[in-house]
Design a protein around this motif. Structure first.
Motif, PDB file in Angstrom:
ATOM      1  N   PHE A 133       8.212 -12.271  -0.216  1.00  0.00           N
ATOM      2  CA  PHE A 133       6.793 -11.735  -0.168  1.00  0.00           C
ATOM      3  C   PHE A 133       6.173 -12.741   0.755  1.00  0.00           C
ATOM      4  CE2 PHE A 133       2.400 -11.808  -1.077  1.00  0.00           C
ATOM      5  CZ  PHE A 133       2.121 -10.615  -1.096  1.00  0.00           C
ATOM      6  N   SER A 134       5.471 -12.125   1.552  1.00  0.00           N
ATOM      7  CA  SER A 134       4.771 -12.928   2.665  1.00  0.00           C
ATOM      8  C   SER A 134       3.247 -12.446   2.993  1.00  0.00           C
ATOM      9  CB  SER A 134       5.370 -13.187   3.963  1.00  0.00           C
ATOM     10  OG  SER A 134       5.696 -12.162   4.672  1.00  0.00           O
TER      11      SER A 134
ATOM     12  N   PHE B 188      -0.927   1.619   3.542  1.00  0.00           N
ATOM     13  CA  PHE B 188      -2.028   2.166   2.519  1.00  0.00           C
ATOM     14  C   PHE B 188      -2.999   2.891   3.226  1.00  0.00           C
ATOM     15  CE2 PHE B 188      -5.796   1.854  -0.019  1.00  0.00           C
ATOM     16  CZ  PHE B 188      -5.370   2.596  -0.890  1.00  0.00           C
ATOM     17  N   VAL B 189      -3.711   2.114   4.166  1.00  0.00           N
ATOM     18  CA  VAL B 189      -4.803   2.596   4.952  1.00  0.00           C
ATOM     19  C   VAL B 189      -4.438   4.003   5.759  1.00  0.00           C
ATOM     20  CG1 VAL B 189      -6.550   2.237   6.864  1.00  0.00           C
ATOM     21  CG2 VAL B 189      -6.080   0.399   4.961  1.00  0.00           C
ATOM     22  N   CYS B 190      -3.180   3.980   6.479  1.00  0.00           N
ATOM     23  CA  CYS B 190      -2.943   5.073   7.261  1.00  0.00           C
ATOM     24  C   CYS B 190      -2.567   6.365   6.307  1.00  0.00           C
ATOM     25  CB  CYS B 190      -1.433   4.864   8.021  1.00  0.00           C
ATOM     26  SG  CYS B 190      -1.787   3.549   9.380  1.00  0.00           S
ATOM     27  N   GLY B 191      -2.180   5.953   5.112  1.00  0.00           N
ATOM     28  CA  GLY B 191      -2.058   7.065   4.145  1.00  0.00           C
ATOM     29  C   GLY B 191      -3.419   7.673   3.687  1.00  0.00           C
ATOM     30  N   GLN B 192      -4.187   6.837   3.396  1.00  0.00           N
ATOM     31  CA  GLN B 192      -5.620   7.245   2.872  1.00  0.00           C
ATOM     32  C   GLN B 192      -6.272   8.125   4.073  1.00  0.00           C
ATOM     33  OE1 GLN B 192      -7.361   7.099   0.008  1.00  0.00           O
ATOM     34  NE2 GLN B 192      -5.008   6.366  -0.762  1.00  0.00           N
ATOM     35  N   VAL B 193      -6.167   7.670   5.434  1.00  0.00           N
ATOM     36  CA  VAL B 193      -6.627   8.473   6.374  1.00  0.00           C
ATOM     37  C   VAL B 193      -6.120   9.826   6.756  1.00  0.00           C
ATOM     38  CG1 VAL B 193      -6.899   8.492   9.224  1.00  0.00           C
ATOM     39  CG2 VAL B 193      -7.504   6.567   7.836  1.00  0.00           C
TER      40      VAL B 193
ATOM     41  N   ALA C 248       8.063  -0.737  -0.520  1.00  0.00           N
ATOM     42  CA  ALA C 248       9.322  -0.799  -1.334  1.00  0.00           C
ATOM     43  C   ALA C 248       8.978  -0.077  -2.570  1.00  0.00           C
ATOM     44  CB  ALA C 248       9.654  -2.214  -1.787  1.00  0.00           C
ATOM     45  N   GLY C 249       9.863   0.799  -3.152  1.00  0.00           N
ATOM     46  CA  GLY C 249       9.760   1.394  -4.208  1.00  0.00           C
ATOM     47  C   GLY C 249       9.069   2.885  -4.269  1.00  0.00           C
ATOM     48  N   VAL C 250       8.559   3.316  -3.137  1.00  0.00           N
ATOM     49  CA  VAL C 250       7.927   4.389  -2.946  1.00  0.00           C
ATOM     50  C   VAL C 250       8.650   5.573  -2.196  1.00  0.00           C
ATOM     51  CG1 VAL C 250       5.915   5.512  -2.354  1.00  0.00           C
ATOM     52  CG2 VAL C 250       5.541   3.474  -3.230  1.00  0.00           C
ATOM     53  N   VAL C 251       8.721   6.692  -2.555  1.00  0.00           N
ATOM     54  CA  VAL C 251       9.475   7.786  -2.012  1.00  0.00           C
ATOM     55  C   VAL C 251       8.902   8.119  -0.694  1.00  0.00           C
ATOM     56  CG1 VAL C 251      10.423  10.083  -2.202  1.00  0.00           C
ATOM     57  CG2 VAL C 251      10.548   8.433  -4.022  1.00  0.00           C
ATOM     58  N   ASP C 252       9.517   8.337   0.412  1.00  0.00           N
ATOM     59  CA  ASP C 252       8.805   8.694   1.564  1.00  0.00           C
ATOM     60  C   ASP C 252       8.331  10.354   1.326  1.00  0.00           C
ATOM     61  OD1 ASP C 252      10.159   6.668   3.059  1.00  0.00           O
ATOM     62  OD2 ASP C 252      11.905   7.782   3.523  1.00  0.00           O
ATOM     63  N   ARG C 253       7.205  10.436   2.124  1.00  0.00           N
ATOM     64  CA  ARG C 253       6.524  11.679   2.006  1.00  0.00           C
ATOM     65  C   ARG C 253       7.192  13.017   2.505  1.00  0.00           C
ATOM     66  NH1 ARG C 253       0.343  12.810   4.027  1.00  0.00           N
ATOM     67  NH2 ARG C 253       0.457  14.953   3.621  1.00  0.00           N
TER      68      ARG C 253
ATOM     69  N   ARG D  79       1.869  -3.682   4.531  1.00  0.00           N
ATOM     70  CA  ARG D  79       1.674  -2.481   3.243  1.00  0.00           C
ATOM     71  C   ARG D  79       0.080  -2.233   2.990  1.00  0.00           C
ATOM     72  NH1 ARG D  79      -0.796  -2.220  -1.244  1.00  0.00           N
ATOM     73  NH2 ARG D  79      -1.743  -4.223  -1.409  1.00  0.00           N
ATOM     74  N   VAL D  80      -0.929  -3.134   3.333  1.00  0.00           N
ATOM     75  CA  VAL D  80      -2.295  -2.523   3.551  1.00  0.00           C
ATOM     76  C   VAL D  80      -2.279  -1.525   4.573  1.00  0.00           C
ATOM     77  CG1 VAL D  80      -4.469  -3.390   4.129  1.00  0.00           C
ATOM     78  CG2 VAL D  80      -3.111  -4.616   2.466  1.00  0.00           C
ATOM     79  N   ARG D  81      -1.808  -1.951   5.785  1.00  0.00           N
ATOM     80  CA  ARG D  81      -1.782  -0.936   6.910  1.00  0.00           C
ATOM     81  C   ARG D  81      -1.218   0.576   6.586  1.00  0.00           C
ATOM     82  NH1 ARG D  81       3.033  -1.378  10.949  1.00  0.00           N
ATOM     83  NH2 ARG D  81       3.975  -0.379   9.043  1.00  0.00           N
TER      84      ARG D  81
END
Length: 77
Positions: free
Chosen positions: A43-44, A55-60, A2-7, A51-53
């Protein structure tokens, strides 16, 4: 996330900062999804793990030099 622009809107290349949506584009759903249930949000743990998934995919994606690197990262994970 949420709140982040698509790549796709940002373009290709490697970058280390997040590009946030303009405040005028942030929806009520974006805000509610970031609030805990005690404050009336949705939020859950599951949404946090997604969100973590992402983030990790983005880092990879940022660290990989090609498809072989991505395949090696997938096998490792």
């Amino acid at each position: 996330m949420a709140g982040v622009v698509d790549r796709d809107l940002v373009g290709e290349g490697k970058y280390t900062s997040k590009v946030l949506k303009p405040l005028s584009d942030v929806t009520e759903d974006d805000v509610v999804s970031s609030l805990p249930p005690e404050l009336g949000g949705t939020f859950s743990f599951a949404s946090e793990m997604l969100r973590v998934r992402d983030f990790v995919c983005g880092q990879v994606d940022q660290l990989s030099q090609g498809n072989d690197d991505k395949e090696a990262a997938v096998e490792f994970l």
